[in-house]
Design a protein around this motif. Structure first.
Motif, PDB file in Angstrom:
ATOM      1  N   SER A  22      41.084  32.977  48.978  1.00  0.00           N
ATOM      2  CA  SER A  22      39.579  32.234  49.099  1.00  0.00           C
ATOM      3  C   SER A  22      38.657  32.979  48.194  1.00  0.00           C
ATOM      4  CB  SER A  22      39.137  32.185  50.696  1.00  0.00           C
ATOM      5  OG  SER A  22      39.799  31.396  51.696  1.00  0.00           O
ATOM      6  N   ALA A  23      38.729  34.031  48.151  1.00  0.00           N
ATOM      7  CA  ALA A  23      37.810  34.923  47.154  1.00  0.00           C
ATOM      8  C   ALA A  23      38.101  34.447  45.667  1.00  0.00           C
ATOM      9  CB  ALA A  23      37.971  36.202  47.234  1.00  0.00           C
ATOM     10  N   TYR A  24      39.115  34.377  45.218  1.00  0.00           N
ATOM     11  CA  TYR A  24      39.727  33.934  43.942  1.00  0.00           C
ATOM     12  C   TYR A  24      39.317  32.417  43.675  1.00  0.00           C
ATOM     13  CZ  TYR A  24      42.292  38.146  42.523  1.00  0.00           C
ATOM     14  OH  TYR A  24      42.340  39.489  42.032  1.00  0.00           O
ATOM     15  N   LEU A  25      39.698  31.646  44.627  1.00  0.00           N
ATOM     16  CA  LEU A  25      39.539  30.175  44.513  1.00  0.00           C
ATOM     17  C   LEU A  25      37.818  30.042  44.278  1.00  0.00           C
ATOM     18  CD1 LEU A  25      42.259  28.589  46.733  1.00  0.00           C
ATOM     19  CD2 LEU A  25      42.218  28.855  44.254  1.00  0.00           C
ATOM     20  N   CYS A  26      37.159  30.631  45.238  1.00  0.00           N
ATOM     21  CA  CYS A  26      35.618  30.551  45.179  1.00  0.00           C
ATOM     22  C   CYS A  26      35.219  30.642  43.738  1.00  0.00           C
ATOM     23  CB  CYS A  26      35.060  31.714  46.148  1.00  0.00           C
ATOM     24  SG  CYS A  26      33.220  32.104  46.064  1.00  0.00           S
ATOM     25  N   GLU A  27      35.580  31.659  42.996  1.00  0.00           N
ATOM     26  CA  GLU A  27      35.070  31.512  41.418  1.00  0.00           C
ATOM     27  C   GLU A  27      35.490  30.464  40.609  1.00  0.00           C
ATOM     28  OE1 GLU A  27      32.839  34.421  40.269  1.00  0.00           O
ATOM     29  OE2 GLU A  27      32.570  33.955  42.542  1.00  0.00           O
TER      30      GLU A  27
END
Length: 225
Positions: free
Chosen positions: A107-112
């Motif tokens: 979720s953190a990677y996809l957030c960016e």
């Protein structure tokens, strides 16, 4: 050789149940999670934006394996310290630990990825939507996010393929995925053939994902100017 392959292939294929189920669960949860985090990240609520920023930094700045281990060993210890009189030791099962760790990380990677996609849309489209009477929510859902999806497909495809390969990390939780079963066969038989079979399985799954994203890119390309 053929008899040996026919013996080990069904065993390795059993691990696909864990690998594929984990992949789909994490993908289904982390994609909307990434979009939600991206919307908070670009919001004007400063404290919420900064909180998400620090979360993304933490998840991207530490190895996924470390996050899995902290989740598995650290959380029960923390819960036991906070609630010493509780009869439950807050021991999480392997599947729950794997899903939570993977979802938070991806979720953190996809957030960016989603944030950059949203911010790549020209401000004129926001202004045009406002003139037409669209609310911020309506603008995002009907105008911005559909365009964002088209722009982030290539990096999203890369992260999805990475997710498929990263599922092999669950071997540290003793989950019988493809890699753990394969390693067990190699250690038992002192034969590296099982690694080749596992590699073929991963290549086939990656090929399917690549073709799916190629199709989506061609589909969205129809709407380009």
């Amino acid at each position: 050789m053929m008899d040996y392959l026919l013996t080990i292939i069904p065993n390795i294929a059993e691990g696909l149940k864990v690998t594929i189920s984990l992949f789909f669960i994490v993908a289904i949860l982390s994609i909307p999670g990434g979009i939600l985090l991206a919307l908070v990240r670009i919001s004007k609520v400063r404290w919420a934006s900064q909180l998400v920023g620090w979360f993304v930094y933490l998840m991207r700045g530490t190895p996924l394996m470390l996050q899995i281990l902290v989740m598995y060993y650290g959380l029960p210890a923390i819960m036991k310290f906070l609630f010493p009189n509780s009869t439950s030791l807050f021991i999480f099962d392997d599947t729950t630990v794997a899903v939570v760790a993977f979802v938070l990380n991806y979720s953190a990677y996809l957030c960016e990825i989603f944030r950059s996609g949203i911010q790549s849309i020209s401000k004129g489209q926001y202004e045009g939507a406002r003139v037409l009477g669209f609310t911020y929510k309506q603008t995002m859902i009907k105008i911005i996010l559909p365009q964002m999806v088209k722009r982030v497909l290539p990096p999203l495809a890369n992260e999805t393929i990475n997710l498929l390969k990263d599922t092999s990390l669950v071997y540290i939780l003793a989950m019988n995925d493809v890699l753990r079963i394969t390693r067990g066969i190699v250690q038992r038989d002192f034969d590296l053939t099982a690694f080749v079979v596992a590699g073929v399985f991963y290549l086939l799954m990656t090929y399917v994902l690549t073709k799916i994203f190629d199709y989506l890119e061609r589909l969205y390309a129809v709407y380009e100017d």
